[in-house]
Structure formats: C-alpha cells, structure tokens
Design a protein around this motif. Structure first.
Motif, PDB file in Angstrom:
ATOM      1  N   SER A  32       4.197 -12.929   5.793  1.00  0.00           N
ATOM      2  CA  SER A  32       2.892 -12.017   5.133  1.00  0.00           C
ATOM      3  C   SER A  32       3.829 -10.471   4.717  1.00  0.00           C
ATOM      4  O   SER A  32       4.380  -9.866   5.370  1.00  0.00           O
ATOM      5  CB  SER A  32       2.001 -11.984   5.845  1.00  0.00           C
ATOM      6  OG  SER A  32       2.100 -11.525   7.128  1.00  0.00           O
ATOM      7  N   PHE A  34       2.567  -6.759   2.846  1.00  0.00           N
ATOM      8  CA  PHE A  34       1.640  -5.857   2.374  1.00  0.00           C
ATOM      9  C   PHE A  34       1.978  -4.450   1.829  1.00  0.00           C
ATOM     10  O   PHE A  34       3.048  -4.045   2.086  1.00  0.00           O
ATOM     11  CB  PHE A  34       0.611  -5.609   3.291  1.00  0.00           C
ATOM     12  CG  PHE A  34      -0.119  -6.666   4.504  1.00  0.00           C
ATOM     13  CD1 PHE A  34       0.755  -7.261   5.200  1.00  0.00           C
ATOM     14  CD2 PHE A  34      -1.041  -7.340   4.000  1.00  0.00           C
ATOM     15  CE1 PHE A  34       0.567  -8.328   5.925  1.00  0.00           C
ATOM     16  CE2 PHE A  34      -1.354  -8.510   4.674  1.00  0.00           C
ATOM     17  CZ  PHE A  34      -0.675  -9.119   5.633  1.00  0.00           C
ATOM     18  N   LEU A  88       3.346   2.579   1.636  1.00  0.00           N
ATOM     19  CA  LEU A  88       4.204   1.630   2.721  1.00  0.00           C
ATOM     20  C   LEU A  88       4.077   0.196   2.499  1.00  0.00           C
ATOM     21  O   LEU A  88       3.034  -0.334   2.147  1.00  0.00           O
ATOM     22  CB  LEU A  88       3.116   2.301   4.048  1.00  0.00           C
ATOM     23  CG  LEU A  88       2.722   3.677   4.458  1.00  0.00           C
ATOM     24  CD1 LEU A  88       1.790   3.721   5.485  1.00  0.00           C
ATOM     25  CD2 LEU A  88       4.251   4.233   5.135  1.00  0.00           C
ATOM     26  N   PHE A  95       4.331 -16.657  12.270  1.00  0.00           N
ATOM     27  CA  PHE A  95       3.292 -17.144  12.455  1.00  0.00           C
ATOM     28  C   PHE A  95       3.346 -17.137  13.995  1.00  0.00           C
ATOM     29  O   PHE A  95       4.183 -17.765  14.623  1.00  0.00           O
ATOM     30  CB  PHE A  95       2.845 -18.411  11.936  1.00  0.00           C
ATOM     31  CG  PHE A  95       2.255 -18.124  10.450  1.00  0.00           C
ATOM     32  CD1 PHE A  95       2.905 -18.977   9.504  1.00  0.00           C
ATOM     33  CD2 PHE A  95       1.299 -17.073  10.219  1.00  0.00           C
ATOM     34  CE1 PHE A  95       2.437 -18.890   8.269  1.00  0.00           C
ATOM     35  CE2 PHE A  95       0.929 -16.957   8.844  1.00  0.00           C
ATOM     36  CZ  PHE A  95       1.673 -17.764   7.709  1.00  0.00           C
ATOM     37  N   ASN A  97       3.299 -14.618  16.405  1.00  0.00           N
ATOM     38  CA  ASN A  97       3.480 -13.344  16.861  1.00  0.00           C
ATOM     39  C   ASN A  97       3.335 -12.365  15.743  1.00  0.00           C
ATOM     40  O   ASN A  97       4.263 -11.913  15.037  1.00  0.00           O
ATOM     41  CB  ASN A  97       4.780 -13.357  17.344  1.00  0.00           C
ATOM     42  CG  ASN A  97       5.002 -11.921  17.921  1.00  0.00           C
ATOM     43  OD1 ASN A  97       4.070 -11.247  17.980  1.00  0.00           O
ATOM     44  ND2 ASN A  97       6.229 -11.828  18.175  1.00  0.00           N
ATOM     45  N   GLU A  98       1.971 -12.262  15.214  1.00  0.00           N
ATOM     46  CA  GLU A  98       1.831 -11.540  13.895  1.00  0.00           C
ATOM     47  C   GLU A  98       1.941  -9.825  14.117  1.00  0.00           C
ATOM     48  O   GLU A  98       0.974  -9.279  13.635  1.00  0.00           O
ATOM     49  CB  GLU A  98       0.547 -11.971  13.254  1.00  0.00           C
ATOM     50  CG  GLU A  98       0.900 -13.065  12.294  1.00  0.00           C
ATOM     51  CD  GLU A  98       1.513 -12.542  11.051  1.00  0.00           C
ATOM     52  OE1 GLU A  98       2.527 -13.208  10.699  1.00  0.00           O
ATOM     53  OE2 GLU A  98       1.039 -11.735  10.406  1.00  0.00           O
ATOM     54  N   LYS A  99       3.165  -9.546  14.557  1.00  0.00           N
ATOM     55  CA  LYS A  99       3.251  -7.889  14.580  1.00  0.00           C
ATOM     56  C   LYS A  99       3.488  -7.505  13.184  1.00  0.00           C
ATOM     57  O   LYS A  99       4.142  -8.133  12.263  1.00  0.00           O
ATOM     58  CB  LYS A  99       4.450  -7.524  15.386  1.00  0.00           C
ATOM     59  CG  LYS A  99       4.606  -6.121  15.648  1.00  0.00           C
ATOM     60  CD  LYS A  99       5.681  -5.878  16.590  1.00  0.00           C
ATOM     61  CE  LYS A  99       7.006  -6.004  15.691  1.00  0.00           C
ATOM     62  NZ  LYS A  99       7.940  -5.360  16.645  1.00  0.00           N
ATOM     63  N   LEU A 100       2.844  -6.495  12.745  1.00  0.00           N
ATOM     64  CA  LEU A 100       3.046  -5.835  11.550  1.00  0.00           C
ATOM     65  C   LEU A 100       4.046  -4.892  11.649  1.00  0.00           C
ATOM     66  O   LEU A 100       3.712  -3.832  12.388  1.00  0.00           O
ATOM     67  CB  LEU A 100       1.594  -5.384  10.749  1.00  0.00           C
ATOM     68  CG  LEU A 100       0.728  -6.417  10.456  1.00  0.00           C
ATOM     69  CD1 LEU A 100      -0.498  -5.874   9.887  1.00  0.00           C
ATOM     70  CD2 LEU A 100       1.152  -7.425   9.142  1.00  0.00           C
ATOM     71  N   THR A 101       5.072  -4.964  11.091  1.00  0.00           N
ATOM     72  CA  THR A 101       6.127  -3.626  10.936  1.00  0.00           C
ATOM     73  C   THR A 101       6.104  -2.994   9.740  1.00  0.00           C
ATOM     74  O   THR A 101       6.125  -3.530   8.584  1.00  0.00           O
ATOM     75  CB  THR A 101       7.685  -4.288  11.351  1.00  0.00           C
ATOM     76  OG1 THR A 101       7.318  -5.128  12.282  1.00  0.00           O
ATOM     77  CG2 THR A 101       8.355  -3.133  11.290  1.00  0.00           C
ATOM     78  N   PHE A 102       6.213  -1.501   9.518  1.00  0.00           N
ATOM     79  CA  PHE A 102       5.797  -0.809   8.309  1.00  0.00           C
ATOM     80  C   PHE A 102       7.631  -0.124   8.221  1.00  0.00           C
ATOM     81  O   PHE A 102       8.076   0.175   8.937  1.00  0.00           O
ATOM     82  CB  PHE A 102       4.994   0.336   8.823  1.00  0.00           C
ATOM     83  CG  PHE A 102       3.468  -0.158   8.645  1.00  0.00           C
ATOM     84  CD1 PHE A 102       3.065  -0.873   9.373  1.00  0.00           C
ATOM     85  CD2 PHE A 102       2.606   0.049   7.420  1.00  0.00           C
ATOM     86  CE1 PHE A 102       1.499  -1.040   9.613  1.00  0.00           C
ATOM     87  CE2 PHE A 102       1.669  -0.389   7.292  1.00  0.00           C
ATOM     88  CZ  PHE A 102       0.720  -0.893   8.369  1.00  0.00           C
ATOM     89  N   GLY A 103       7.610  -0.060   6.727  1.00  0.00           N
ATOM     90  CA  GLY A 103       8.650   0.970   6.264  1.00  0.00           C
ATOM     91  C   GLY A 103       8.287   2.393   6.714  1.00  0.00           C
ATOM     92  O   GLY A 103       7.134   2.826   6.825  1.00  0.00           O
TER      93      GLY A 103
END
Lengths: 112, 112
Positions: A32, A34, A88, A95, A97-103
């Motif tokens: 996913s 964003f 961002l 799926f 382990n839905e950690k969201l990692t940002f730039g």
C-alpha cells in the motif's frame, strides 16, 4: 539504502503547471502506498492512496504506481499556490505487518 | 469531531521529567501508530498497535519510551527522564485494516 526515498527539494513549479513528485521504496513486498501533504507546523493530511499498478486519479491529483520498478509518483495538475507544502510518501509493508514507513518528504513551492 | 485526537497539543517540560501523551483514534480503527517528527524530516516510526497488541516497536526507540493501548481504544505514549533530543512533534495515526491512515494534530514536545 533508506526504505523510502524522496528528493527533498525544494521543487519550484509555476502556477498552473504540473508538479511531479517521486518516491522509491526498497521492500518488494510493499502493498500500500500513500501520499500526504504537510503544511509547516501541521500534521500530515492524506491526499491519495494507491494499491494496484497503474494510475489513480482524484481531481487534480494522479498517483502512479509501478511495483516492478518500486516507484510511486504523484502528479498535481494546474498547480495552485495553496499546493505549496511538503509532500510525504508512505509505504505499507507486507500484509500481516502493516508498518507505514515514510520518506523525508519533498518540499514543493508553487510560484504565482 | 470524529477524527484522531491528541492531547496535549503542546508540552514544555524540564529535562529529566516524565511526560505522557494521549491519542484517541477514530472509532473502530483497529490499528494505531505513533511517530516522531523533527524539523525537515519525515515521520519516524516509533511503534504500532493492532487492537491492544503492540506488534512492533522501533529498535531505535530507547527503553525510556513506552506505549500502551489498553482495551484497544485510546493509546498513551510515555517518555521517562526526558532529554533535549526528545524535543519533537509526536504524531498519532489510526487506520482500519489496510486502508488509509489518518493523523491527529500532533503533540509538540519541548524539553528545556
């Protein structure tokens, strides 16, 4: 290698032109994607999300995803001064382990 | 207001003191994330919960940081023995399943 990479900018675009923002990610299992807009001193605001390869359009915004190239982009058409912000890119991992990692974000300035 | 709510919005504390922040997610959002953001950087992942279970904690996070989400509703983030390097914006986000994540307004911490 950073997990999510963005050009920090600043990116300057004339009003009315197309702004193109890019993001690459390292985890091939990412599912996913964003795009958030963040004004100075404010929290991130979601503007687009995309899960499948190809393009997704919402008003003046188009998100593009190419999983083979591990690349996601955001196009802003008819750029307005109010679009000036930091954009961002965030990537959701596998799926389960839905950690969201940002730039680190790309600072966009629309020049009137 | 049915968005993500964070309290307090601002916190000034003396070095060495403990602080606690609260996040109330959007109702029925089972996933809750804590991030830290410093000037010019993207949000840095701290930890996340699925319901009441803390599924991942950043290895960069020292033992002075702890988070809870009792009963899978609101969450608290505590920082013990604060240091000047802890000064940052602390952001909470929530999401339902694998859908988009929404952020609260953030808590700005200043350690003096």
């Amino acid at each position: 290698q950073k997990e999510v990479e963005q050009n920090s900018g600043p990116l300057s675009v004339p009003e009315g032109a197309i702004a193109s923002l890019n993001c690459t990610y390292s985890d091939r299992g990412s599912q996913s994607f964003f795009w958030y807009r963040q004004y100075s001193g404010k929290s991130p605001e979601l503007i687009m999300f995309i899960y499948s390869n190809g393009d997704k359009e919402d008003g003046r915004f188009t998100a593009q995803l190419n999983k083979a190239s591990q690349y996601v982009s955001l196009l802003i058409r008819d750029s307005q001064p109010s679009d000036s912000a930091t954009y961002l890119c965030a990537v959701g991992s596998n799926f389960g382990n839905e950690k969201l990692t940002f730039g680190t974000g790309t600072r966009l300035t629309i020049i009137p | 207001d049915t968005g993500v709510s964070q309290n307090p919005r601002h916190k000034i504390t003396k070095r060495g003191q403990n602080v606690t922040f609260r996040c109330d997610p959007i109702s029925e959002h089972n996933r809750l994330y804590w991030y830290r953001q410093t000037l010019g950087q993207g949000p840095e992942f701290l930890t996340y919960f699925q319901n009441e279970a803390q599924l991942e904690k950043s290895r960069l996070l020292s033992d002075r940081f702890s988070a809870e989400r009792p009963k899978g509703s609101f969450s608290t983030l505590e920082i013990q023995r604060t240091e000047q390097g802890d000064s940052a914006m602390y952001l909470c986000a929530s999401r339902k399943g694998f859908t988009e994540a929404f952020f609260g307004q953030g808590t700005r911490l200043t350690v003096v």
